[in-house]
Write an enzyme that holds these catalytic residues in place. Structure first.
Site, PDB file in Angstrom:
ATOM      1  N   HIS A 252       1.684  10.896  -0.843  1.00  0.00           N
ATOM      2  CA  HIS A 252       0.788  12.051  -0.695  1.00  0.00           C
ATOM      3  C   HIS A 252      -0.678  11.781  -1.039  1.00  0.00           C
ATOM      4  O   HIS A 252      -1.524  12.648  -0.808  1.00  0.00           O
ATOM      5  CB  HIS A 252       1.320  13.254  -1.475  1.00  0.00           C
ATOM      6  N   HIS A 253      -1.005  10.609  -1.573  1.00  0.00           N
ATOM      7  CA  HIS A 253      -2.418  10.269  -1.804  1.00  0.00           C
ATOM      8  C   HIS A 253      -3.036   9.482  -0.648  1.00  0.00           C
ATOM      9  O   HIS A 253      -4.254   9.266  -0.630  1.00  0.00           O
ATOM     10  CB  HIS A 253      -2.574   9.455  -3.087  1.00  0.00           C
ATOM     11  N   ALA A 254      -2.222   9.029   0.291  1.00  0.00           N
ATOM     12  CA  ALA A 254      -2.735   8.200   1.387  1.00  0.00           C
ATOM     13  C   ALA A 254      -3.566   9.041   2.357  1.00  0.00           C
ATOM     14  O   ALA A 254      -3.147  10.115   2.780  1.00  0.00           O
ATOM     15  CB  ALA A 254      -1.588   7.529   2.122  1.00  0.00           C
TER      16      ALA A 254
ATOM     17  N   GLN B  70      -4.541  15.104  -2.505  1.00  0.00           N
ATOM     18  CA  GLN B  70      -5.788  15.050  -1.730  1.00  0.00           C
ATOM     19  C   GLN B  70      -5.621  14.303  -0.420  1.00  0.00           C
ATOM     20  O   GLN B  70      -6.309  14.602   0.572  1.00  0.00           O
ATOM     21  CB  GLN B  70      -6.919  14.448  -2.588  1.00  0.00           C
TER      22      GLN B  70
END
Length: 523
Positions: free
Chosen positions: A153-155, A195
């Site tokens: 989920h940060h990629a 993000q």
């Protein structure tokens, strides 16, 4: 839940009831993902042991015996391109073909990641598993759990970040949209802001993200202003936590005051959870206190909407906690009913955050809650107009790749294990199974709520008030209450005025005083 509908409550007022046929959950993982590990440092929190302890726990409890096991597969490059640029995908593949020293040198140029010669293949494998688990849940109107690594989920569309290479959740959501889902809700309860997902889904108004994350006014990683309540991303709702130690009560208050009221209006065809366990008891990153029962209850609240549900593993770094957290998530997906504990008072910082989120929302259900909050004439010390973001972003010339995380001592480890065990014991000793609720839908009668002599909660409401009542009150009193049709119309100010007065009148009643909506109105 007993439901009565008066003759005047006619069908044009109501949206169709989502129907989720009861089927065994789908499950996918692959031990090949254990090969994703750091080669140049003896300790890293994102280790293969995270996957191992989860699978071992699920197997030892027999929780996979009834599951529909999905055969793992790798996503194709074309499937990944639904989110990521081809140049970025090719770059990841190319870096993995180099020597370990060259790979480490590359990791010094990007934020908080590691990789080895297998990472590209395993990131494709994780994404493929996430796609298939999500589409299985969506098409079969069921649920799924994908225990995959590396997380996602940060990629970003064209860059890795925070242990993540391909954004599994965003990829799965986009493929669900392509398969016919008009609206997809992503619930990100990982303790770090999502993000990457926020940017990957921007512009697709059929996908909405709700991210609950540690923020500390931007002083906690990733230290971004876009993780505040107010930001430029139109399909993201952030619930930033500005103090550590938030627990089951805090997260459930967020669910009943933000998540479920948003969900009942958005009416998604599919819910995907970025299922990080780093808000758990003992986690070195999150420093929160969510218990296995808390994760189980949040999962039940989502599953009981009747909407297909897919959970995809993200973070979580205290191994004793994540093993039990995953166990309770699967038990929830397999329809086990858990004991519950009443919520406690909201921390001042959480109350401030909730008021910010509610006051800034354009969602009709949240606007109705805001109307109730504005009726409270007492002076507040909370200043929701002060700046949210007080942090800063420092980008080093080179990101560190070694000695970033320190392993705990045996004594520290045992202290958190005891806290985990004590919390589970408290639920088992003091938890209840929720209240029996009798709901009457009546367009002509004013809202009322009382407890009968037999201990049954009797609620009378109109169809237009029902979405608020169900998401903030009924599903709190008994998380096992199923969804019923929701109204197409918003309640009138007169209906909200009556609701406000009733809630104040029962605020000292022991059966109602711990309802989060009543707490935020009266504490």
């Amino acid at each position: 839940l007993t439901i009565q509908v008066s003759p005047s409550t006619t069908s044009p007022h109501l949206l169709p009831l989502p129907i989720c046929i009861e089927r065994e959950m789908f499950f996918v993982s692959d031990e090949k993902m254990l090969d994703h590990c750091i080669r140049w440092d003896p300790y890293h929190i994102e280790s293969p042991d995270r996957q191992t302890v989860i699978i071992d726990r699920l197997k030892s409890c027999g929780l996979l015996d009834k599951a529909n096991i999905i055969h793992s597969r790798s996503a194709s490059v074309e499937e990944i391109e639904i989110v990521h640029t081809r140049d970025y995908i090719d770059q990841v593949k190319s870096i993995c073909s180099k020597s370990i020293d060259e790979i480490e040198d590359y990791c010094k140029t990007v934020e908080d990641v590691y990789m080895n010669e297998r990472t590209y293949d395993l990131a494709l494998l994780a994404a493929g598993c996430a796609i298939d688990a999500t589409l299985s849940a969506f098409k079969e109107k069921s649920s799924s759990f994908a225990v995959v690594r590396p997380p996602g989920h940060h990629a970003f569309p064209s860059a890795p970040c925070g242990f993540c290479w391909f954004n599994n959740v965003a990829i799965a959501a986009k493929h669900a949209r392509a398969a016919g889902a008009e609206r997809v809700l992503i619930m990100d309860w990982d303790v770090h802001a999502g993000q990457g997902t926020q940017e990957c889904i921007e512009g697709d108004h059929g996908i909405k993200l709700i991210s609950i994350h540690r923020f500390e006014h931007g002083r906690f990683w990733p230290n971004l202003e876009q993780s505040s309540v107010c930001h430029k991303y139109g399909n993201t709702i952030n619930v930033p936590l500005n103090s550590i130690g938030e627990d089951d009560s805090s997260f459930l208050s967020i669910f009943h005051l933000v998540v479920l009221p948003t969900l009942v209006h958005f009416q998604p065809d599919l819910i995907i959870v970025s299922c990080g366990f780093d808000a758990a008891i003992g986690d070195p990153e999150g420093e929160m206190k969510v218990s296995p029962y808390g994760y189980g209850r949040m999962t039940r609240l989502l599953k009981n909407t009747g909407i297909p549900l897919s959970l995809i593993l993200e973070g979580g770094y205290f191994l004793p906690s994540i093993a039990r957290d995953a166990e309770f998530v699967v038990r929830a997906l397999e329809d086990e009913i858990f004991p519950i504990l009443p919520t406690t008072a909201l921390s001042p910082s959480l109350e401030e955050t909730l008021r910010r989120v509610i006051s800034s929302s354009t969602t009709p259900t949240l606007q109705s809650i805001q109307y109730l909050l504005e009726k409270d004439g007492r002076k507040r010390t909370l200043d929701v107009t002060s700046p949210e973001y007080k942090g800063s972003r420092i980008v080093p010339e080179q990101y560190p790749t070694r000695d970033i995380y320190q392993e705990r001592t045996k004594e520290q480890h045992e202290t958190f294990v005891k806290e985990l065990e004590d919390t589970i014991h408290t639920y088992e000793k003091n938890g209840t199974m929720g209240s029996k609720v009798k709901l009457t839908l009546d367009e002509d009668a004013p809202f009322s709520m009382k407890e009968s002599v037999e201990g049954e909660i009797e609620i009378i409401t109109s169809s237009s008030l029902h979405p608020i009542i169900h998401s903030t009150i009924i599903s709190y009193l008994n998380p096992e209450t199923p969804s019923i049709p929701s109204s197409l119309s918003s309640p009138s100010t007169q209906q909200l005025d009556i609701l406000y007065e009733v809630l104040l009148s029962v605020s000292s009643h022991p059966s109602f005083s711990h309802i989060p909506l009543i707490r935020i109105l009266t504490q």
